[in-house]
Design an enzyme around this catalytic site. Structure first.
Site, mmCIF file in Angstrom:
data_model
loop_
_atom_site.group_PDB
_atom_site.id
_atom_site.type_symbol
_atom_site.label_atom_id
_atom_site.label_comp_id
_atom_site.label_asym_id
_atom_site.label_seq_id
_atom_site.Cartn_x
_atom_site.Cartn_y
_atom_site.Cartn_z
ATOM 1 N N HIS A 140 0.837 -1.222 0.000
ATOM 2 C CA HIS A 140 0.000 0.000 0.000
ATOM 3 C C HIS A 140 0.866 1.265 0.000
ATOM 4 O O HIS A 140 0.444 2.313 0.482
ATOM 5 C CB HIS A 140 -0.949 0.050 1.205
ATOM 6 C CG HIS A 140 -1.674 -1.236 1.453
ATOM 7 N ND1 HIS A 140 -2.906 -1.512 0.918
ATOM 8 C CD2 HIS A 140 -1.308 -2.330 2.172
ATOM 9 C CE1 HIS A 140 -3.293 -2.724 1.310
ATOM 10 N NE2 HIS A 140 -2.330 -3.252 2.064
ATOM 11 N N SER B 75 14.234 21.810 -15.535
ATOM 12 C CA SER B 75 13.002 22.556 -15.759
ATOM 13 C C SER B 75 13.369 23.898 -16.370
ATOM 14 O O SER B 75 14.411 24.476 -16.052
ATOM 15 C CB SER B 75 12.280 22.758 -14.436
ATOM 16 O OG SER B 75 11.447 23.892 -14.507
ATOM 17 N N LYS C 209 15.186 21.831 -10.183
ATOM 18 C CA LYS C 209 14.614 20.546 -10.581
ATOM 19 C C LYS C 209 15.568 19.640 -11.342
ATOM 20 O O LYS C 209 16.348 20.083 -12.165
ATOM 21 C CB LYS C 209 13.387 20.787 -11.462
ATOM 22 C CG LYS C 209 12.304 21.566 -10.752
ATOM 23 C CD LYS C 209 11.349 20.660 -10.070
ATOM 24 C CE LYS C 209 10.244 20.371 -11.050
ATOM 25 N NZ LYS C 209 9.131 19.717 -10.418
ATOM 26 N N GLU D 265 9.113 8.833 -16.592
ATOM 27 C CA GLU D 265 7.725 9.267 -16.825
ATOM 28 C C GLU D 265 7.250 8.873 -18.223
ATOM 29 O O GLU D 265 6.106 8.482 -18.423
ATOM 30 C CB GLU D 265 7.612 10.782 -16.647
ATOM 31 C CG GLU D 265 7.769 11.199 -15.196
ATOM 32 C CD GLU D 265 7.841 12.711 -15.066
ATOM 33 O OE1 GLU D 265 6.894 13.303 -14.525
ATOM 34 O OE2 GLU D 265 8.845 13.306 -15.508
#
Ligand code: ARG
Length: 461
Positions: A155, A276, A282, A289
């Site tokens: 979980h 970024s 970043k 992704e």
């Protein structure tokens, strides 16, 4: 006007030419088409259906066309429909009328089935190599970080300690099943359809076994109507690719989580991360992704193909031309995903210290404490309850389990003793000494077995 329009009195409308042409994408089958044609004419010569000297002219012509295409000199024409007609028409242009003998005892229906199978066999073998490389990257990462213990999650909540190697080898297993699936799909792809003609077979005394041998197939198809309309092998590849992408997307998701500031378990190599345009701090896991994102695209191709094939009457139908773009895209997407992902796994590094801190937190030894009481005679259900209260007490006080005094422990159960402090992540892991468990000996054995599998693959066993 092209020969496929022989019975008509006018040319196809321009919109129809564009709509029906497959050349914008099926040109990619040119190598397979030429290989199929060369085997076909050789067979025709052996069977005395065309002359030996005609065959040589045709073969030389086909080789020359292959070179023209390689060199970008070939002009593909949409009015010639597809790769098959483009090549045949160029052949006649090049060597004259004798080129027209190539299509004896053949139809584009069995021709395209053959080309696609040749393409699929190549795709499967490339996929298998990439999958093995990915597995190797996982093994190396596991070996380098062999002693790293991490929280295992259920979980997405810290659950029990496990070796990082154990976690990584879970993906080795998934990829092993993927490899099995592609190998299995290969068995049904490895069937030679030529000789099926348009749908009913051909009227010439051809030698299908010779064709199969020449083209490296281990079987020939049993039923001509099935052979020209069977695309199961494409469905199977796309299904295996979908499952494989699903596996990759799960690891991608973990890499995204682990590289976040919140987890901070790993650091991606700069070559595999992006910045970024606005937030200078970043370091984004865009590769992972996109692995996650492209998974949807591969599933989409599978569903599109299944839907296209649904309820098609026998035998060949033009609908089936729609099989190719999705198939090519699936193969390209899977291969490039495996390549880039392997590079990312090979270059990322593990922040063992941060992971170690998390192992101490999160009360991941709670199950072991319950097992401790069970071994001292407490029934498991009671032990579970006692430890649950203990954990909630510790959380309230903001203490780790190791920071609780023995006197406090004993408030919860008199069975707790000095040896409670020897329950550690290491002892927890060592105790899980079952086949497939995370104990050091088990993980060692799994690593050795995994390395053996890779070695055998490399030596061609
Ligand atoms: N371009 C066609 C395809 O990809 C080749 C087979 C065409 N056959 C036909 N009877 N029109 O499916």
């Amino acid at each position: 006007m092209s020969h496929i329009r022989g019975r008509f009195h006018k040319d196809a409308d321009e919109s129809v030419v564009k709509y029906t042409a497959s050349i914008p994408f099926d040109w990619r089958l040119y190598r397979h088409d030429i290989a199929g044609s060369i085997a076909h004419v050789r067979m025709l010569a052996r069977q005395g259906i065309i002359l030996e000297k005609e065959t040589e002219v045709i073969v030389q012509g086909l080789i020359a066309i292959g070179e023209e295409i390689e060199q970008g000199k070939f002009q593909f024409k949409p009015e010639l429909d597809d790769v098959h007609m483009n090549i045949e028409s160029r052949l006649v242009e090049m060597i004259g009328e004798v080129g027209g003998k190539l299509h004896t005892a053949r139809s584009r229906n069995d021709q395209v089935a053959l080309d696609l199978r040749l393409f699929a066999k190549e795709a499967i073998s490339n996929t298998l190599v990439r999958l093995r490389e990915f597995q190797q990257a996982l093994i190396s990462l596991a070996e380098v970080n062999k002693s790293v213990i991490m929280p295992g999650y259920t979980h997405l909540q810290p659950a029990q300690p496990v070796f990082l190697a154990h976690h990584l080898l879970a993906y080795f297993e998934m990829l092993q099943r993927d490899i099995d699936r592609f190998n299995d799909c290969l068995k049904r792809t490895d069937v030679m359809p030529l000789g099926s003609g348009a749908l009913a077979g051909v009227t010439y005394k051809i030698d299908r076994d010779f064709l199969a041998r020449e083209l490296g197939f281990s079987q020939i198809s049993n039923n001509s109507m099935d052979a020209v309309s069977d695309r199961d092998f494409v469905v199977e590849y796309e299904a295996a690719a979908s499952l494989c992408m699903m596996h990759l997307s799960r690891l991608a998701e973990e890499i995204i989580l682990w590289s976040s500031a919140e987890f901070d378990f790993i650091e991606l190599d700069e070559a595999y991360a992006t910045g970024s345009s606005i937030m200078p701090q970043k370091k984004n896991p865009d590769v992972a992704e996109l692995v996650r994102g492209k998974t949807g695209r591969v599933y989409g191709r599978l569903v599109a193909l299944l839907t296209m094939m649904k309820a098609l009457p026998l035998a060949y139908n033009r609908d089936m031309q729609e099989d190719k773009e999705g198939f090519f895209d699936t193969v390209d997407t899977l291969l490039v995903t495996l390549e880039v992902f392997t590079g990312m796994v090979k270059t990322l590094w593990i922040k063992a210290e941060n992971i170690g801190l998390r192992v101490k937190q999160g009360y991941i030894l709670a199950t072991d404490l319950a097992d401790y009481l069970v071994k001292k005679g407490e029934p498991f259900r009671n032990s579970h309850h006692i430890v649950a209260r203990l954990v909630s007490y510790a959380a309230e006080k903001g203490k780790l389990l190791s920071e609780i005094s023995l006197a406090d422990y004993q408030e919860f159960s008199p069975l707790f003793d000095e040896d409670i402090y020897s329950v550690t992540a290491e002892s927890s892991i060592a105790a899980r000494d079952v086949t497939g468990g995370t104990a050091p000996g088990q993980v060692d054995r799994a690593l050795t077995a995994a390395k053996k599998i890779i070695r055998e693959f490399r030596s061609g066993k």
